[in-house]
Design a protein around this motif. Sequence first.
Motif, PDB file in Angstrom:
ATOM      1  N   ALA A   5       0.850  -1.191   0.000  1.00  0.00           N
ATOM      2  CA  ALA A   5       0.000   0.000   0.000  1.00  0.00           C
ATOM      3  C   ALA A   5       0.883   1.237   0.000  1.00  0.00           C
ATOM      4  CB  ALA A   5      -0.890   0.010   1.232  1.00  0.00           C
TER       5      ALA A   5
ATOM      6  N   ALA B 292       0.487   5.543   0.459  1.00  0.00           N
ATOM      7  CA  ALA B 292      -0.410   6.637   0.816  1.00  0.00           C
ATOM      8  C   ALA B 292      -0.055   7.871  -0.011  1.00  0.00           C
ATOM      9  CB  ALA B 292      -0.285   6.954   2.302  1.00  0.00           C
TER      10      ALA B 292
ATOM     11  N   THR C  95      -6.543  -4.544   4.712  1.00  0.00           N
ATOM     12  CA  THR C  95      -6.867  -3.770   3.515  1.00  0.00           C
ATOM     13  C   THR C  95      -5.718  -2.813   3.216  1.00  0.00           C
ATOM     14  OG1 THR C  95      -7.891  -1.940   4.732  1.00  0.00           O
ATOM     15  CG2 THR C  95      -9.339  -3.798   4.098  1.00  0.00           C
TER      16      THR C  95
ATOM     17  N   GLU D  77      -5.999   0.333   2.804  1.00  0.00           N
ATOM     18  CA  GLU D  77      -6.209   1.512   3.640  1.00  0.00           C
ATOM     19  C   GLU D  77      -5.666   1.284   5.048  1.00  0.00           C
ATOM     20  OE1 GLU D  77      -8.502   0.085   1.688  1.00  0.00           O
ATOM     21  OE2 GLU D  77      -9.333   1.652   0.408  1.00  0.00           O
TER      22      GLU D  77
ATOM     23  N   ALA E 123      -1.871   1.279   5.021  1.00  0.00           N
ATOM     24  CA  ALA E 123      -1.291   2.619   4.909  1.00  0.00           C
ATOM     25  C   ALA E 123      -1.301   3.321   6.270  1.00  0.00           C
ATOM     26  CB  ALA E 123      -2.039   3.445   3.864  1.00  0.00           C
TER      27      ALA E 123
ATOM     28  N   GLU F 250      -5.720   9.733   7.734  1.00  0.00           N
ATOM     29  CA  GLU F 250      -7.062   9.249   7.432  1.00  0.00           C
ATOM     30  C   GLU F 250      -7.093   8.976   5.943  1.00  0.00           C
ATOM     31  OE1 GLU F 250      -9.842  12.155   8.827  1.00  0.00           O
ATOM     32  OE2 GLU F 250      -9.273  11.841  10.922  1.00  0.00           O
ATOM     33  N   THR F 251      -7.594   7.815   5.584  1.00  0.00           N
ATOM     34  CA  THR F 251      -7.557   7.419   4.179  1.00  0.00           C
ATOM     35  C   THR F 251      -8.921   7.519   3.527  1.00  0.00           C
ATOM     36  OG1 THR F 251      -7.949   5.086   4.689  1.00  0.00           O
ATOM     37  CG2 THR F 251      -5.649   5.805   4.575  1.00  0.00           C
TER      38      THR F 251
ATOM     39  N   GLY G 134     -10.519   6.069  -0.349  1.00  0.00           N
ATOM     40  CA  GLY G 134     -10.427   4.766  -0.990  1.00  0.00           C
ATOM     41  C   GLY G 134      -9.173   4.607  -1.832  1.00  0.00           C
ATOM     42  N   ALA G 135      -8.943   3.390  -2.264  1.00  0.00           N
ATOM     43  CA  ALA G 135      -7.859   3.113  -3.209  1.00  0.00           C
ATOM     44  C   ALA G 135      -8.228   3.766  -4.538  1.00  0.00           C
ATOM     45  CB  ALA G 135      -7.681   1.611  -3.374  1.00  0.00           C
TER      46      ALA G 135
ATOM     47  N   VAL H   9      -3.600   4.669  -2.091  1.00  0.00           N
ATOM     48  CA  VAL H   9      -4.799   5.166  -1.434  1.00  0.00           C
ATOM     49  C   VAL H   9      -4.642   6.651  -1.152  1.00  0.00           C
ATOM     50  CG1 VAL H   9      -5.333   2.924  -0.385  1.00  0.00           C
ATOM     51  CG2 VAL H   9      -4.009   4.576   0.905  1.00  0.00           C
ATOM     52  N   ARG H  10      -5.718   7.373  -1.300  1.00  0.00           N
ATOM     53  CA  ARG H  10      -5.694   8.807  -0.972  1.00  0.00           C
ATOM     54  C   ARG H  10      -5.725   8.957   0.542  1.00  0.00           C
ATOM     55  NH1 ARG H  10      -6.079  11.767  -5.468  1.00  0.00           N
ATOM     56  NH2 ARG H  10      -7.222  10.906  -7.230  1.00  0.00           N
ATOM     57  N   ALA H  11      -5.059  10.011   1.037  1.00  0.00           N
ATOM     58  CA  ALA H  11      -5.009  10.207   2.487  1.00  0.00           C
ATOM     59  C   ALA H  11      -4.746  11.671   2.821  1.00  0.00           C
ATOM     60  CB  ALA H  11      -3.915   9.332   3.092  1.00  0.00           C
TER      61      ALA H  11
END
Length: 140
Positions: free
Chosen positions: A5, A7, A43, A45, A48, A61-62, A64-65, A83-85
């Motif tokens: 993963a 981030a 996962t 998320e 990460a 804080e994440t 989604g992928a 994943v966005r964070a």
Amino acid sequence: MIDVAAAVIENREGRILIARRKPEISLGGYWEFPGGKIEEGETAEACAVRELREEMDVHIETGGAFAESVYDYGDKVVRLIAVRAVMAGGRMRLHDHDDIRWVSVGEMEDYLFAPADEEIVDLLIAERDRTSGARRSGRG
């Protein structure tokens, strides 16, 4: 195949955190989106969040992928799930990295990214170009 993963942490100014791997570790000197190996049953998320806490002593804080890349390094194949964070707290301390930068998507082209991360950079650039094109064409 090793699942990893990454981030993609964006700050309020729209800049994204990248980190340079220490020279003495695998892929030393390359820039990457921080993260790490996904454990069984975890996962992307959750991984990460855990990895950023372990590697940089920060809480994220994440969302989604949003992207995935697969790269064959010869001795291993890595599937990188980005994943966005956003940062949610903590005090940045580096363990596996020797430098960090907050960069714009356009500035990413000036850095040498680990091969698996390069595709994520390309996707971010394409997303930026689509978004800026939509804004331009929407101006009547």
